[in-house]
Design a protein around this motif. Structure first.
Motif, PDB file in Angstrom:
ATOM      1  N   GLY A  75      25.947  60.407  -2.130  1.00 43.63           N
ATOM      2  CA  GLY A  75      26.829  59.433  -2.754  1.00 43.63           C
ATOM      3  C   GLY A  75      26.420  58.002  -2.524  1.00 43.63           C
ATOM      4  O   GLY A  75      27.139  57.075  -2.914  1.00 43.63           O
ATOM      5  N   ASP A  78      24.775  56.422  -7.437  1.00 46.59           N
ATOM      6  CA  ASP A  78      25.448  57.262  -8.423  1.00 46.59           C
ATOM      7  C   ASP A  78      24.470  58.198  -9.115  1.00 46.59           C
ATOM      8  O   ASP A  78      24.755  59.387  -9.291  1.00 46.59           O
ATOM      9  N   ASN A 216      25.075  62.271  -8.718  1.00 47.99           N
ATOM     10  CA  ASN A 216      25.953  62.797  -7.683  1.00 47.99           C
ATOM     11  C   ASN A 216      27.051  63.600  -8.372  1.00 47.99           C
ATOM     12  O   ASN A 216      27.722  63.097  -9.283  1.00 47.99           O
ATOM     13  N   TYR A 219      30.536  62.167  -8.464  1.00 51.40           N
ATOM     14  CA  TYR A 219      30.584  61.039  -9.397  1.00 51.40           C
ATOM     15  C   TYR A 219      30.613  61.547 -10.834  1.00 51.40           C
ATOM     16  O   TYR A 219      31.356  61.026 -11.674  1.00 51.40           O
ATOM     17  N   HIS A 223      33.440  60.607 -13.437  1.00 56.33           N
ATOM     18  CA  HIS A 223      32.956  59.615 -14.394  1.00 56.33           C
ATOM     19  C   HIS A 223      32.159  60.289 -15.512  1.00 56.33           C
ATOM     20  O   HIS A 223      31.098  59.823 -15.904  1.00 56.33           O
TER      21      HIS A 223
END
Length: 330
Positions: A75, A78, A216, A219, A223
């Motif tokens: 992490g 990203d 990641n 992430y 996202h």
């Protein structure tokens, strides 16, 4: 998934200024210092494609695939670029990552030596010194190469040298062999001429996927829209650079000082060869083939080792790629 900007539609285009003004930070760690293979990313950034999609992209130079895989997996970044086999090893150690696009559908790895040293091929590597950086994917994958050619993996000595020092180290004979990516082939061919010995890994049957864009996984889950936009834009940028490299070269050299344009052009011609396989030409530019990923996983698990096994199908996704964007067949 359509090309990003046409797919956004009139409403999204109307909101572009607002989105760009509120762009969300996204970090990308490269595998090494920027060169031609990263130029599409710099091109897309220079054209404002990421910012128009609400992405404030920061790019960090890397120190090897192992480092970028670890950083993304923990992490600390990203997204990143890492050799897929190296990423598999990192995932087996607990790195939380997923590959979303392959850049090198063929392994770029190769070994170089001077024929005048008496080395005729890989079987003569025993007792020799190989120069490369400690985080280099070639060093991590060395046991697979060694076993494939019938060498004891412990039969060579590795010497730590930086990527820019490889040619000088070989020339000075402080090392006997260097590892390097095929896109850097022309520099060595010009320097050493007929005395240059070369063994590409892919020609001896060690051809795992190379540099890939990894994310990641946590992430990605939180996202997904941003990752989808980044992947679609980046795929479109690589397509644009395959069609016409000059604008991409200009973007790269404007962002990164000290690069030779002629060398970067030579590199890009080699890179296009590495980007091309049946899947990238028939399915989508940047697409993975599940059977090949499993084969790579089996190679790594058998010849190198994966600490904690996992389902190789969880290593990648093609979901964010536009299937209309394909690598030219030649």
């Amino acid at each position: 998934m359509k090309h990003l900007l046409p797919a956004l539609g009139a409403a999204a285009l109307f909101a572009t200024a607002t989105v760009a003004g509120a762009a969300e930070p996204m970090s990308l760690m490269l595998n090494w210092t920027p060169t031609a293979d990263h130029s599409p990313i710099y091109y897309a950034k220079s054209k404002g494609w990421y910012s128009e999609a609400g992405i404030d992209l920061s790019i960090e130079a890397g120190k090897g695939s192992a480092v970028s895989a670890q950083r993304v997996g923990s992490g600390g970044a990203d997204l990143g670029i890492s050799d897929l086999a190296t990423s598999m090893q990192a995932k087996g150690k607990g790195a939380n990552l997923t590959a979303v696009m392959v850049i090198y559908a063929n392994s770029p790895q190769g070994f170089y030596w001077l024929k005048s040293s008496g080395i005729k091929g890989p079987k003569d590597f025993a007792g020799k010194k190989i120069g490369n950086p400690p985080g280099d994917a070639a060093r991590i994958m060395w046991p697979a190469f060694a076993k494939k050619v019938g060498l004891d993996p412990a039969a060579v000595n590795f010497v730590n040298i930086s990527p820019p020092a490889k040619v000088a180290a070989l020339k000075s004979k402080s090392v006997d062999i260097i590892s390097d990516f095929y896109n850097e082939h022309d520099l060595k061919a010009k320097e050493f001429g007929a005395d240059l010995g070369f063994q590409p890994w892919r020609e001896i049957g060690v051809n795992p996927y190379g540099n890939s864009i990894i994310v990641n996984t946590a992430y990605l889950q939180s996202h997904k829209d941003q990752v989808a936009k980044f992947t679609s834009i980046t795929q479109r940028a690589y397509e644009a650079c395959v069609k016409d490299f000059n604008p991409c070269l200009q973007a790269l050299t404007a962002a990164v000082s000290g690069l030779s344009p002629d060398n970067q052009r030579d590199q890009w011609e080699r890179i296009k060869t590495l980007m091309r396989d049946e899947t990238t030409t028939k399915v989508a530019l940047g697409a993975f083939d599940g059977a090949r990923v499993k084969s790579d996983y089996d190679l790594v698990a058998t010849l190198i080792g994966i600490d904690k096994g996992f389902d190789p199908s969880t290593m990648f996704t093609n979901d964010f790629l536009d299937k209309k964007v394909k690598m030219p067949a030649k």
